[in-house]
Write a protein that holds these residues in place. Structure first.
Motif, PDB file in Angstrom:
ATOM      1  N   HIS A   1       0.824  -1.204   0.000  1.00 15.74           N
ATOM      2  CA  HIS A   1       0.000   0.000   0.000  1.00 15.74           C
ATOM      3  C   HIS A   1       0.864   1.262   0.000  1.00 15.74           C
ATOM      4  N   GLY A   2       1.901   1.277   0.824  1.00 15.91           N
ATOM      5  CA  GLY A   2       2.797   2.427   0.879  1.00 15.91           C
ATOM      6  C   GLY A   2       3.532   2.645  -0.433  1.00 15.91           C
ATOM      7  N   LEU A   3       4.028   1.550  -1.002  1.00 15.01           N
ATOM      8  CA  LEU A   3       4.723   1.640  -2.290  1.00 15.01           C
ATOM      9  C   LEU A   3       3.784   2.201  -3.358  1.00 15.01           C
ATOM     10  N   LEU A   4       2.558   1.688  -3.383  1.00 14.47           N
ATOM     11  CA  LEU A   4       1.573   2.118  -4.384  1.00 14.47           C
ATOM     12  C   LEU A   4       1.260   3.607  -4.243  1.00 14.47           C
ATOM     13  N   SER A   5       1.079   4.062  -3.013  1.00 11.55           N
ATOM     14  CA  SER A   5       0.739   5.473  -2.778  1.00 11.55           C
ATOM     15  C   SER A   5       1.813   6.381  -3.340  1.00 11.55           C
ATOM     16  N   GLY A   6       3.052   6.016  -3.104  1.00 12.00           N
ATOM     17  CA  GLY A   6       4.155   6.811  -3.632  1.00 12.00           C
ATOM     18  C   GLY A   6       4.176   6.815  -5.150  1.00 12.00           C
ATOM     19  N   LEU A   7       3.969   5.628  -5.745  1.00 13.15           N
ATOM     20  CA  LEU A   7       4.004   5.534  -7.217  1.00 13.15           C
ATOM     21  C   LEU A   7       2.880   6.350  -7.847  1.00 13.15           C
ATOM     22  N   CYS A   8       1.703   6.374  -7.200  1.00  3.10           N
ATOM     23  CA  CYS A   8       0.554   7.092  -7.757  1.00  3.10           C
ATOM     24  C   CYS A   8       0.821   8.599  -7.841  1.00  3.10           C
ATOM     25  N   GLN A   9       1.744   9.079  -7.004  1.00  2.00           N
ATOM     26  CA  GLN A   9       2.036  10.522  -7.026  1.00  2.00           C
ATOM     27  C   GLN A   9       2.962  10.915  -8.178  1.00  2.00           C
ATOM     28  N   ARG A  10       3.399   9.913  -8.959  1.00  2.38           N
ATOM     29  CA  ARG A  10       4.287  10.241 -10.078  1.00  2.38           C
ATOM     30  C   ARG A  10       3.563  10.902 -11.239  1.00  2.38           C
ATOM     31  N   GLY A  11       2.235  10.907 -11.234  1.00  4.07           N
ATOM     32  CA  GLY A  11       1.514  11.565 -12.319  1.00  4.07           C
ATOM     33  C   GLY A  11       0.190  10.893 -12.593  1.00  4.07           C
ATOM     34  N   PRO A  12      -0.630  11.545 -13.420  1.00  2.00           N
ATOM     35  CA  PRO A  12      -1.987  11.027 -13.673  1.00  2.00           C
ATOM     36  C   PRO A  12      -2.004   9.644 -14.330  1.00  2.00           C
ATOM     37  N   GLN A  13      -1.027   9.328 -15.218  1.00  5.24           N
ATOM     38  CA  GLN A  13      -1.037   7.993 -15.835  1.00  5.24           C
ATOM     39  C   GLN A  13      -0.761   6.931 -14.784  1.00  5.24           C
ATOM     40  N   TRP A  14       0.141   7.243 -13.852  1.00  7.69           N
ATOM     41  CA  TRP A  14       0.449   6.299 -12.769  1.00  7.69           C
ATOM     42  C   TRP A  14      -0.778   6.089 -11.893  1.00  7.69           C
ATOM     43  N   GLN A  15      -1.424   7.197 -11.573  1.00  9.71           N
ATOM     44  CA  GLN A  15      -2.641   7.137 -10.761  1.00  9.71           C
ATOM     45  C   GLN A  15      -3.699   6.281 -11.463  1.00  9.71           C
ATOM     46  N   ALA A  16      -3.862   6.507 -12.781  1.00 12.29           N
ATOM     47  CA  ALA A  16      -4.892   5.778 -13.543  1.00 12.29           C
ATOM     48  C   ALA A  16      -4.565   4.286 -13.607  1.00 12.29           C
ATOM     49  N   ALA A  17      -3.303   3.961 -13.884  1.00 10.22           N
ATOM     50  CA  ALA A  17      -2.923   2.562 -14.070  1.00 10.22           C
ATOM     51  C   ALA A  17      -2.966   1.788 -12.755  1.00 10.22           C
ATOM     52  N   LEU A  18      -2.463   2.406 -11.694  1.00 10.10           N
ATOM     53  CA  LEU A  18      -2.321   1.691 -10.420  1.00 10.10           C
ATOM     54  C   LEU A  18      -3.560   1.836  -9.533  1.00 10.10           C
ATOM     55  N   GLY A  19      -4.496   2.712  -9.930  1.00  9.26           N
ATOM     56  CA  GLY A  19      -5.721   2.881  -9.149  1.00  9.26           C
ATOM     57  C   GLY A  19      -6.842   1.966  -9.617  1.00  9.26           C
ATOM     58  N   GLN A  20      -6.606   1.177 -10.654  1.00 16.71           N
ATOM     59  CA  GLN A  20      -7.661   0.286 -11.177  1.00 16.71           C
ATOM     60  C   GLN A  20      -8.065  -0.745 -10.127  1.00 16.71           C
ATOM     61  N   PRO A  21      -9.374  -0.945  -9.952  1.00 17.54           N
ATOM     62  CA  PRO A  21      -9.820  -1.867  -8.907  1.00 17.54           C
ATOM     63  C   PRO A  21      -9.376  -3.323  -9.137  1.00 17.54           C
ATOM     64  N   ASN A  22      -9.134  -3.700 -10.387  1.00 20.06           N
ATOM     65  CA  ASN A  22      -8.749  -5.094 -10.644  1.00 20.06           C
ATOM     66  C   ASN A  22      -7.228  -5.284 -10.746  1.00 20.06           C
ATOM     67  N   LEU A  23      -6.459  -4.271 -10.306  1.00 19.00           N
ATOM     68  CA  LEU A  23      -4.986  -4.391 -10.326  1.00 19.00           C
ATOM     69  C   LEU A  23      -4.550  -5.613  -9.502  1.00 19.00           C
ATOM     70  N   VAL A  24      -3.614  -6.386 -10.060  1.00 16.21           N
ATOM     71  CA  VAL A  24      -3.075  -7.526  -9.316  1.00 16.21           C
ATOM     72  C   VAL A  24      -1.664  -7.173  -8.852  1.00 16.21           C
ATOM     73  N   VAL A  25      -1.315  -7.595  -7.643  1.00 18.19           N
ATOM     74  CA  VAL A  25       0.017  -7.363  -7.088  1.00 18.19           C
ATOM     75  C   VAL A  25       0.647  -8.709  -6.776  1.00 18.19           C
ATOM     76  N   ALA A  26       1.899  -8.884  -7.153  1.00 18.40           N
ATOM     77  CA  ALA A  26       2.635 -10.080  -6.740  1.00 18.40           C
ATOM     78  C   ALA A  26       3.886  -9.629  -5.999  1.00 18.40           C
ATOM     79  N   VAL A  27       4.172 -10.277  -4.868  1.00 17.71           N
ATOM     80  CA  VAL A  27       5.404 -10.018  -4.132  1.00 17.71           C
ATOM     81  C   VAL A  27       6.243 -11.291  -4.208  1.00 17.71           C
ATOM     82  N   ASN A  28       7.455 -11.143  -4.708  1.00 14.48           N
ATOM     83  CA  ASN A  28       8.325 -12.307  -4.924  1.00 14.48           C
ATOM     84  C   ASN A  28       7.610 -13.411  -5.703  1.00 14.48           C
ATOM     85  N   GLN A  29       6.884 -12.975  -6.735  1.00 14.77           N
ATOM     86  CA  GLN A  29       6.241 -13.885  -7.697  1.00 14.77           C
ATOM     87  C   GLN A  29       5.075 -14.680  -7.112  1.00 14.77           C
ATOM     88  N   ARG A  30       4.508 -14.176  -5.995  1.00 17.10           N
ATOM     89  CA  ARG A  30       3.263 -14.761  -5.485  1.00 17.10           C
ATOM     90  C   ARG A  30       2.252 -13.641  -5.326  1.00 17.10           C
TER      91      ARG A  30
END
Lengths: 159, 83, 159, 83
Positions: free
Chosen positions: B31-60
């Protein structure tokens, strides 16, 4: 119980379903079920001139192997294999092949169906279709999630 | 360091395949990583704010509460469409 | 709806699953599911040195075609084919091949499974196993009838 | 005439692949035909008296009440075991 032979291949090159099936069968296989998925050509404005397949190297192989291991824990399989292509494919070309070998057909059918359902919903591949109207990412389908939800968690802990 | 990967539509929207970021307290969870990335600009906000975004940590596959450590690989991508 | 291409072959000669699959796929096939049944070798006193397959010429082909027609009436298939061997077969050899091609995998899996269930319980073939202890007719299995009973009669009258 | 066929274990037990019989009132049903055949001897009785005997008339599965006409093909066999 003997361990099932499980193999996963992610590759750019085309593959031959007949040769893959031949490599899968062992002396004890009573039943072999295979699935081959092809690029659909579409028609008119929806025609597909080329399909581009992106994946997540490393996680893809790991998740495919996990799916085969789940299948082998649920059913007594002799062998199971997945081959999935990445890169650019033309209409009609095979994208994916799943083969399952078992002593009896019930488990071979169930396991092959199960593997495809989880491959479709869990393995990190993404399709982009190129056609006369440009390129577009394929949307995931709710019906694939519904098919995957048919399989209750395994409770017998075999493996 | 954290290694961050983007795939498919998300990769195209943010215009970046991968990046490396130093680990910090702000980035101690997905969540913290995402919040920071979203502040990089509107495209980042749009891409990473999608409700169906999937996150994998260490390939899980993980959720946004998952904790991150230095050396982790974090990937963001849309629902899968292989097979 | 276009008519599905349905083919039935009963033959003494061996067959090649890869070549049969290649002949089945058409431009629109998104999904191809195949089943191949092999002679199981058994072991020890139950070892099978040779399997002899008898059939009822005429009725066999007719009943196989009826099973394919039933499948094509239940699901939107592009093609379905059965090849079944008769005569003498050695351990490990393929006996039967069923291939189904459709736009989507759900119907291809279901139809292939359905065809095998009815082939096992309705098509007039009989197996005799030869082994060290002599020859014996294979007994029909209740589990095959149970599998065939899973399929409710089709109610939508498509076809 | 009626053409009568035997397959697999039934064929071996009766020691006969096929035979032709003139149609008659006694053979106007599968049941009538069977009764006559069973009188040919103990092996016939044993083979055709099995509860799981399958009958096909003109290559379709039928029951013992099925009526027979001159020219019909009638087959007797055990449960199938192909595939």
């Amino acid at each position: 119980m003997a361990t099932a032979a499980l193999t996963v291949q992610v590759q750019e090159q085309a593959f031959d379903p007949g040769a893959l099936q031949q490599a899968l069968a062992s002396a004890d296989s009573g039943a072999v079920v295979t699935f081959t998925g092809h690029v659909r050509g579409g028609a008119g404005a929806a025609a597909v001139t080329c399909l581009e397949l992106e994946h997540y190297p490393g996680m893809t192989e790991r998740s495919l192997l996990a799916i085969l291991e789940d299948a082998a824990a649920r059913w007594p399989l002799l062998a199971a294999a997945v081959v999935h292509r990445v890169g650019r494919l033309g209409p009609g070309e095979p994208i994916v092949w799943v083969g399952v070998s078992a002593a009896h057909r019930g488990e071979a059918f169930a396991a092959c169906d199960f593997i495809m359902d989880f491959l479709k919903t869990r393995a990190p591949f993404w399709k982009k279709e190129h056609g006369p109207a440009g390129a577009a990412w394929v949307e995931s389908r709710g019906s694939d999630e519904e098919r995957a939800a048919r399989w209750q968690p395994s409770t017998d802990g075999a493996g | 360091m954290l290694r961050v990967l983007f795939f498919a539509r998300v990769r195209e929207q943010v215009g970046c395949d991968s990046l490396e970021l130093p680990w910090s307290e702000d980035r101690a969870t997905v969540h913290g990583l995402l919040s920071g990335l979203c502040q990089r600009g509107p495209q980042w906000q749009a891409a990473l704010g999608q409700p169906n975004l999937v996150v994998a940590v260490n390939q899980r596959v993980a959720d946004s509460a998952a904790r991150l450590q230095a050396g982790d690989e974090v990937a963001f991508f849309p629902p899968v469409t292989g097979g």
